[in-house]
Design an enzyme around this catalytic site. Structure first.
Site, mmCIF file in Angstrom:
data_model
loop_
_atom_site.group_PDB
_atom_site.id
_atom_site.type_symbol
_atom_site.label_atom_id
_atom_site.label_comp_id
_atom_site.label_asym_id
_atom_site.label_seq_id
_atom_site.Cartn_x
_atom_site.Cartn_y
_atom_site.Cartn_z
ATOM 1 N N LEU A 39 0.757 -1.230 0.044
ATOM 2 C CA LEU A 39 0.111 -0.056 -0.087
ATOM 3 C C LEU A 39 0.799 1.178 -0.120
ATOM 4 C CD1 LEU A 39 -2.878 -0.794 2.229
ATOM 5 C CD2 LEU A 39 -3.278 -0.445 -0.085
ATOM 6 N N TYR A 127 -1.353 8.612 15.771
ATOM 7 C CA TYR A 127 -2.292 7.720 14.973
ATOM 8 C C TYR A 127 -3.148 8.655 14.684
ATOM 9 C CZ TYR A 127 -6.168 4.518 14.472
ATOM 10 O OH TYR A 127 -7.306 3.823 13.885
#
Length: 292
Positions: A39, A127
């Protein structure tokens, strides 16, 4: 045969539940996991979408190691911002609807009520910052995209709080669990069903594009959820333990967690006439899928 839905992600909680729901609903779906492509190779993302020629795309892939992200910033942003950006651009160029999963961690947790979609964001950790950047990149691509923020996701698969509690209870009589963080637990299967319902609506009405919250409808602390897990496990002859409620300060972690992760899902309920089940109900259903 109609064109399939392309799902980025294969082994994650939501991706595995998408496979289950898709099979039950007889939907044509193609899953692209790590074995299919890297990815971080953004050209390969465009190439895969071109090769499969799907009717729609769901991104259920992400960097989800919240604590590790504090020291792996580039990796978190590559998977959570740059990969979704490439997907969104490829979808926008082809007129394909896109559903992209995000998180409650885009908020700082300072509000004293559940968050709605229009509340100001302010991630408290790397995150959350990487996921917010992914949202912004998807929106900037300009296509028909829906961002689904979800929270406290659990399932019978992968790594999650429910499975961690069961693993710890196999060796301990008492487990200390944080009681001053609030959220709305969400079964990954409900997340999958919500994503497919959203995709169906978006395919019919591109004007529904935007940000939506998709989580369970009722509140819990981590300690509440742990206690319910052990009750359900004991009913099935599985491991159980006493829960000792502690504060966040007593359980320091590299990444700061929001004290309030509650998401208000009124918007998606009003738009789709769909909602996730209460978490105690869905927890029981989830644990029926586990082996004890």
């Amino acid at each position: 045969m109609s064109a399939p839905i392309l799902v980025f992600g294969r082994e994650g909680q939501v991706a595995r539940e998408l496979a289950h729901v898709g099979e039950a609903e007889r939907r044509a779906m193609v899953f692209a996991g790590r074995e299919t492509l890297d990815l971080t190779n953004f050209g390969a993302i465009d190439g895969l979408i071109a090769a499969i020629a799907p009717r729609a795309v769901i991104n259920a892939a992400a960097y989800t190691a919240v604590d590790r992200a504090e020291s792996e910033v580039e990796a978190a942003f590559a998977l959570n911002r740059d990969a979704p950006a490439a997907m969104a651009r490829a979808c926008a160029a082809r007129g394909l609807p896109l559903v992209h999963f995000s998180t409650d961690y885009v908020f700082d947790g300072a509000l004293d009520r559940p968050y709605v979609e229009t509340d100001p964001t302010g991630p408290a950790n790397v995150y959350g910052a990487s996921k917010l950047a992914g949202e912004q990149a998807v929106i900037a691509a300009g296509g028909a995209a829906v961002i689904l923020r979800t929270a406290w996701v659990y399932s019978a698969h992968g790594t999650n709080f429910v499975k961690t509690m069961l693993r710890l209870a196999a060796d301990r009589d008492e487990i200390a669990v944080v009681a001053d963080q609030l959220g709305r637990p969400t079964w990954a299967r409900d997340g999958a069903r919500g994503a497919l319902a959203t995709l169906d609506a978006l395919s019919e009405t591109p004007g529904l594009a935007g940000v939506y919250h998709l989580s369970g409808p009722d509140d819990a602390s981590w300690a509440d959820l742990a206690s319910a897990v052990f009750t359900e496990s004991a009913r099935r002859g599985g491991p159980s333990a006493r829960v000792r409620a502690i504060t966040t300060d007593q359980y320091p972690t590299p990444a700061k967690r929001p004290a309030n992760s509650r998401l208000d899902s009124t918007k998606i309920q009003a738009t789709l006439s769909w909602q996730a089940r209460p978490w105690r109900e869905s927890l029981a259903a989830c644990m029926n899928q586990m082996e004890f």
